[in-house]
Scaffold this active site. Structure first.
Site, PDB file in Angstrom:
ATOM      1  N   VAL A  52      38.759  37.163  45.933  1.00 24.00           N
ATOM      2  CA  VAL A  52      38.494  37.186  44.261  1.00 24.00           C
ATOM      3  C   VAL A  52      40.038  38.758  44.554  1.00 24.00           C
ATOM      4  O   VAL A  52      40.412  39.468  43.101  1.00 24.00           O
ATOM      5  CB  VAL A  52      37.410  38.178  43.718  1.00 24.00           C
ATOM      6  CG1 VAL A  52      36.258  37.076  43.340  1.00 24.00           C
ATOM      7  CG2 VAL A  52      36.431  38.809  44.273  1.00 24.00           C
ATOM      8  N   TYR A  53      40.188  39.581  45.613  1.00 22.59           N
ATOM      9  CA  TYR A  53      41.072  40.720  45.634  1.00 22.59           C
ATOM     10  C   TYR A  53      42.918  39.715  44.968  1.00 22.59           C
ATOM     11  O   TYR A  53      42.887  38.960  45.837  1.00 22.59           O
ATOM     12  CB  TYR A  53      41.007  40.609  47.190  1.00 22.59           C
ATOM     13  CG  TYR A  53      40.143  41.978  47.729  1.00 22.59           C
ATOM     14  CD1 TYR A  53      39.240  41.938  46.475  1.00 22.59           C
ATOM     15  CD2 TYR A  53      40.332  41.795  48.923  1.00 22.59           C
ATOM     16  CE1 TYR A  53      38.150  42.601  47.320  1.00 22.59           C
ATOM     17  CE2 TYR A  53      39.732  42.297  49.561  1.00 22.59           C
ATOM     18  CZ  TYR A  53      37.863  42.731  48.787  1.00 22.59           C
ATOM     19  OH  TYR A  53      36.553  43.688  49.008  1.00 22.59           O
ATOM     20  N   GLY A  54      42.652  40.141  44.009  1.00 24.33           N
ATOM     21  CA  GLY A  54      44.327  40.040  43.370  1.00 24.33           C
ATOM     22  C   GLY A  54      44.125  38.477  42.575  1.00 24.33           C
ATOM     23  O   GLY A  54      44.904  37.742  42.977  1.00 24.33           O
TER      24      GLY A  54
END
Length: 327
Positions: A52-54
Site C-alpha cells: 500500500v505504500y504509494g
C-alpha cells in the site's frame, strides 16, 4: 554495517533497515535511487516496503532500481500485505486476499520471491489460523523465504507465534514483528517485546526517530519543508509535538551535545541497541539525510547516557506488568 540474525532464524540482515513509506509519493525515482545506492554501499541489506505504500508505487519503484543499481542477491527485500482501502474495513487477513496481494507485490517488485513477507496488521474479522496459513503457503511455495507480522499487540503476537511453533516443519516460524518503537513511543515494552523475546521473534522498529521529532527539527517550530508541514503527513507527526515529547527531545539534544554528535544519532543508537531489536527501519527524505543517519554505525551510547534517556522517557507500566507483590 553489522549484520544480525532476524529472530531465531538463519536470516541475517543489516542492523539498520531502509524504509520506503514515501517512495512513489513524496520520494521520486532520482532520490530513491540515490538512497538505495548509499544504503547498499554502506553495507545495508534490509529494504522494507508494503503493497500500500504509494498505492503500490513504492514496490514498483524498488523493483525498477534492483539489478539496475544493486544486485538482487545483495538485498533482503521485505514487504507487507493486509491493509486495504475499503469503506467497511482497514485490514483483510483472509488467505485469498493475502496470497493475491503477494502475487501482485512480486509482479511490481519484478522478483520471484521476497525475503520477508509480513502481515501488515491483525484482522479481527478473519480467523487467525487462516491468516497464518497464508504465510505457510507463501513460504512452502517459494514466494517468500521468511514470514513475519506487523502491528500485532502482545496477545496477538504471542498467539500467532505460539501457533506457528506448535508443529515444526509444517508451520513457518515467525521471524519478526514490525512495530513503532522510539524514545517517544515505548508502548511495545509493555507486552509485545517480552513476548517477542520469549518466543524468538525479532523486533523491527518503525519510526525509530519518533516520526522525525527526535532529530530536534521541530524544537523551534515546524519547518516548511518537513513532513510535519505536509497535508498528508502533518497529522502523523502532530501527536509527538506535545510538552512531554519536548522534554524527551531536549534530553536527547543534551546528550548529543555531550557526545559531540547529533540528536538523530543518539535517538537511533538508543533504539538500535535495545534488547530484542534487530534493525530499526529508517525513512529518509534524500540521500544526504540517509548518509547522516548511517553514520550511527560507529556510535555506541555510554551506559549513563542510556540510563538518563531511559529515565526521562520511561512509560508508566504498573499492574500487572510489574511484579504485583512490589506494588
Amino acid at each position: 554495517m553489522e549484520q544480525r540474525h532476524l529472530g531465531r532464524t538463519g536470516l541475517r540482515v543489516s542492523r539498520i533497515g531502509l524504509g520506503t513509506l514515501t517512495w512513489g509519493r513524496h520520494t521520486g525515482e532520482h532520490d530513491a535511487a540515490d538512497q538505495l545506492k548509499v544504503f547498499w554501499e554502506a553495507g545495508g541489506t534490509l529494504v522494507d516496503t508494503a503493497d500500500v505504500y504509494g498505492g503500490g508505487e513504492a514496490e514498483y519503484l524498488l523493483g525498477q532500481l534492483v539489478e539496475r543499481l544493486v544486485p538482487r542477491r545483495d538485498l533482503i527485500i521485505a514487504t507487507k500485505a493486509g491493509s486495504v482501502l475499503e469503506a467497511d474495513r482497514r485490514f483483510d487477513g483472509s488467505r485469498g486476499h493475502l496470497l493475491a496481494a503477494l502475487d501482485a507485490s512480486l509482479a511490481r517488485l519484478g522478483t520471484d520471491y521476497v525475503d520477508l513477507w509480513q502481515v501488515h496488521a491483525f484482522d479481527p474479522l478473519t480467523p487467525l489460523d487462516e491468516t497464518l496459513q497464508a504465510l505457510d503457503i507463501a513460504v512452502s511455495s517459494g514466494r517468500a523465504r521468511y514470514a513475519g507480522v506487523s502491528n500485532f499487540c502482545g496477545w496477538q503476537l504471542a498467539k500467532a507465534a505460539t501457533w506457528q511453533l506448535a508443529a515444526p516443519g509444517i508451520r513457518t516460524r515467525l521471524a519478526s514483528t514490525q512495530m513503532e518503537y522510539s524514545l517517544l513511543q515505548r508502548g511495545v515494552e509493555r507486552e509485545v517485546l517480552p513476548a517477542a523475546l520469549d518466543l524468538g521473534v525479532g523486533l523491527l522498529p518503525s519510526s525509530p526517530l519518533g516520526r522525525g521529532v527526535l532529530t530536534g527539527k521541530y524544537r523551534t517550530g515546524t519547518p516548511a519543508d518537513s513532513r510535519g508541514a505536509s497535508e498528508q503527513l502533518g497529522p502523523f507527526v502532530e501527536p509527538y509535538l506535545d510538552d512531554a515529547a519536548s522534554r524527551i527531545v531536549d534530553a536527547v539534544a543534551t546528550a548529543a551535545d555531550g557526545l559531540a554528535t547529533t540528536p538523530l544519532e543518539v535517538a537511533l543508537a538508543w533504539v538500535r541497541d535495545r534488547p530484542g531489536v534487530v534493525a530499526p527501519i529508517l525513512g529518509a527524505r534524500n540521500a544526504q539525510q540517509l548518509t547522516a543517519a548511517l553514520s550511527v554505525e560507529s556510535l555506541s551510547l555510554p551506559d549513563e547516557i542510556c540510563e538518563a534517556l531511559d529515565d526521562v522517557s520511561a512509560p508508566v507500566h504498573r499492574y500487572p506488568d510489574q511484579d504485583w507483590s512490589t506494588l
